[in-house]
Design a protein around this motif. Structure first.
Motif, PDB file in Angstrom:
ATOM      1  N   LEU A  29       0.815  -1.224   0.000  1.00  0.00           N
ATOM      2  CA  LEU A  29       0.000   0.000   0.000  1.00  0.00           C
ATOM      3  C   LEU A  29       0.851   1.278   0.000  1.00  0.00           C
ATOM      4  N   ALA A  30       1.906   1.301   0.818  1.00  0.00           N
ATOM      5  CA  ALA A  30       2.751   2.504   0.902  1.00  0.00           C
ATOM      6  C   ALA A  30       3.422   2.774  -0.444  1.00  0.00           C
ATOM      7  N   GLU A  31       3.901   1.702  -1.061  1.00  0.00           N
ATOM      8  CA  GLU A  31       4.554   1.823  -2.377  1.00  0.00           C
ATOM      9  C   GLU A  31       3.566   2.360  -3.417  1.00  0.00           C
ATOM     10  N   MET A  32       2.326   1.858  -3.351  1.00  0.00           N
ATOM     11  CA  MET A  32       1.298   2.307  -4.304  1.00  0.00           C
ATOM     12  C   MET A  32       0.950   3.766  -4.103  1.00  0.00           C
ATOM     13  N   LYS A  33       0.856   4.185  -2.846  1.00  0.00           N
ATOM     14  CA  LYS A  33       0.522   5.584  -2.562  1.00  0.00           C
ATOM     15  C   LYS A  33       1.625   6.509  -3.084  1.00  0.00           C
ATOM     16  N   GLU A  34       2.871   6.076  -2.908  1.00  0.00           N
ATOM     17  CA  GLU A  34       4.003   6.877  -3.379  1.00  0.00           C
ATOM     18  C   GLU A  34       3.960   6.991  -4.908  1.00  0.00           C
ATOM     19  N   GLU A  35       3.673   5.870  -5.568  1.00  0.00           N
ATOM     20  CA  GLU A  35       3.598   5.871  -7.036  1.00  0.00           C
ATOM     21  C   GLU A  35       2.425   6.733  -7.519  1.00  0.00           C
ATOM     22  N   ILE A 218      -1.833  -3.071 -12.932  1.00  0.00           N
ATOM     23  CA  ILE A 218      -1.378  -2.855 -11.553  1.00  0.00           C
ATOM     24  C   ILE A 218      -1.801  -4.001 -10.634  1.00  0.00           C
ATOM     25  N   MET A 219      -2.821  -4.761 -11.040  1.00  0.00           N
ATOM     26  CA  MET A 219      -3.226  -5.924 -10.240  1.00  0.00           C
ATOM     27  C   MET A 219      -2.051  -6.914 -10.165  1.00  0.00           C
ATOM     28  N   THR A 220      -1.430  -7.188 -11.321  1.00  0.00           N
ATOM     29  CA  THR A 220      -0.284  -8.095 -11.356  1.00  0.00           C
ATOM     30  C   THR A 220       0.930  -7.449 -10.698  1.00  0.00           C
ATOM     31  N   LYS A 221       1.163  -6.181 -11.033  1.00  0.00           N
ATOM     32  CA  LYS A 221       2.350  -5.495 -10.518  1.00  0.00           C
ATOM     33  C   LYS A 221       2.436  -5.552  -8.992  1.00  0.00           C
ATOM     34  N   TYR A 222       1.306  -5.330  -8.326  1.00  0.00           N
ATOM     35  CA  TYR A 222       1.321  -5.302  -6.855  1.00  0.00           C
ATOM     36  C   TYR A 222       0.761  -6.593  -6.235  1.00  0.00           C
ATOM     37  N   GLY A 223       0.459  -7.581  -7.078  1.00  0.00           N
ATOM     38  CA  GLY A 223      -0.057  -8.846  -6.558  1.00  0.00           C
ATOM     39  C   GLY A 223      -1.442  -8.716  -5.932  1.00  0.00           C
ATOM     40  N   THR A 225      -5.460  -9.411  -6.017  1.00  0.00           N
ATOM     41  CA  THR A 225      -6.498 -10.228  -6.641  1.00  0.00           C
ATOM     42  C   THR A 225      -7.828  -9.480  -6.499  1.00  0.00           C
ATOM     43  N   PRO A 226      -8.815  -9.807  -7.338  1.00  0.00           N
ATOM     44  CA  PRO A 226     -10.104  -9.102  -7.221  1.00  0.00           C
ATOM     45  C   PRO A 226     -10.669  -9.150  -5.803  1.00  0.00           C
ATOM     46  N   ARG A 227     -10.419 -10.252  -5.082  1.00  0.00           N
ATOM     47  CA  ARG A 227     -10.967 -10.380  -3.724  1.00  0.00           C
ATOM     48  C   ARG A 227     -10.241  -9.519  -2.693  1.00  0.00           C
ATOM     49  N   ASP A 228      -9.074  -8.964  -3.079  1.00  0.00           N
ATOM     50  CA  ASP A 228      -8.398  -8.016  -2.185  1.00  0.00           C
ATOM     51  C   ASP A 228      -9.100  -6.669  -2.182  1.00  0.00           C
ATOM     52  N   LEU A 229      -9.900  -6.424  -3.222  1.00  0.00           N
ATOM     53  CA  LEU A 229     -10.573  -5.126  -3.331  1.00  0.00           C
ATOM     54  C   LEU A 229     -11.807  -5.135  -2.435  1.00  0.00           C
TER      55      LEU A 229
END
Ligand SMILES: [Zn+2]
Length: 316
Positions: A29-35, A218-223, A225-229
């Motif tokens: 999550l932190a990496e995604m927010k930074e990006e 980005i689903m693949t990039k950060y691993g 899955t639809p169920r994580d959403l």
């Protein structure tokens, strides 16, 4: 004429759609927010640059975010202005504070007051874009089209300093407000030197036709899955997740705000991230009481039903 307008880049749309739907302990999550911050800064810079470049649209052909494939490589150009005698590629840069172009060591140094850090040298970047575009033009039978480049500094408050050759940097780096005049001046000089007139609109159409949209899974990039959403419709008034379906509309459990259309953003986000949505996914993601409600909502959503895999997709 502006034949390819600016819109929010897909990778940024995807980060913005995903981040509010992840649990706070999602590992990346932190990496995604930074990006997302980095992408957002780039996009807001492009908006500022576009504001100035747009004045050229009455005379010249303009394309935003051109993404081309050449010789097995992809390259992206922020702005292409096809003037009467030449093509100008413009790279938008959005920095705060002071930036120093070191023309001898070919590096950019940013001075944030405290930290100095190295960035990719923008002039090397645009030189490579120029080579790629020249090669692409030749491969598409467009010969002898002069290509020039400029680096537009989006933020008027950014202070540009140079170590080394100030003259050569000043020729290609400027605050965005100065860029249109630089293009007009250069184009006029080329006309006076007898350069032939370009078919700017035809060249623009060829570029537009060949251009894709820069995208990222980005689903693949950060691993993810639809169920994580985390499912649910966000309230457009207070931002709370999980509006309730009531009498054909939506009501926020937090602020009691009512809406008939709040689910459309959730549907669009799901399709943006996963490519399509099934009836079953729709029930889960929007929190619907029945398959028939999901069918009714999907039919009125503007999405298109694909019989073969029983999924709904965006109309292309
Ligand atoms: Zn609310």
């Amino acid at each position: 004429m502006k034949i390819k307008p600016l819109f929010k880049p897909l990778p940024l749309q995807k980060h913005d759609a995903t981040i509010p739907r992840l649990t706070p302990n999602f590992p990346k999550l932190a990496e995604m927010k930074e990006e997302a911050r980095r992408l957002g800064r780039g996009y807001s810079g492009e908006i500022k640059v576009a504001y100035h470049i747009d004045v050229l649209a009455s005379e010249h052909t303009i394309l935003n975010d051109v993404y081309l494939h050449n010789n097995g490589k992809n390259f992206q150009i922020d702005f292409i202005v096809i003037a009467t005698r030449a093509i100008f590629i413009i790279e938008s840069k959005n920095y705060l504070g002071t930036i120093i172009f070191d023309s001898v060591l070919r590096q950019l140094i940013r001075d944030d007051g405290q930290v100095e850090s190295g960035f990719e040298y923008p002039i090397t970047q645009v030189e490579n874009q120029q080579l790629h575009l020249q090669s692409w033009l030749r491969r598409h039978n467009l010969f002898n089209v002069p290509v020039f480049y400029l680096v537009a500094i989006a933020e008027p408050a950014t202070i540009i300093k140079v170590e080394g050759d100030r003259g050569s940097i000043a020729e290609v780096v400027a605050h965005a407000a100065r860029i249109p005049k630089m293009i007009i001046k250069k184009d006029k000089e080329l006309a006076e030197e007898g350069f032939p007139r370009l078919q700017d609109y035809q060249i623009g159409k060829k570029l537009l036709h060949a251009s894709g949209e820069f995208d990222m899974d980005i689903m693949t990039k950060y691993g993810i899955t639809p169920r994580d959403l985390l499912p649910g419709v966000f309230c457009t008034n207070c931002g709370a997740r999980g509006m309730e379906r009531l009498h054909g509309g939506w009501q926020c459990h937090q602020c009691r705000f009512k809406s008939n259309r709040a689910h459309l953003k959730a549907l669009a986000d799901f399709v943006l991230l996963n490519g399509s949505i099934s009836n079953r996914e729709c029930i889960w993601f929007l929190g619907l009481p029945s398959p028939s409600t999901a069918t009714r909502i999907l039919k009125n959503s503007g999405l298109v039903y694909l019989q073969k895999n029983k999924h709904w997709v965006k109309e292309t």
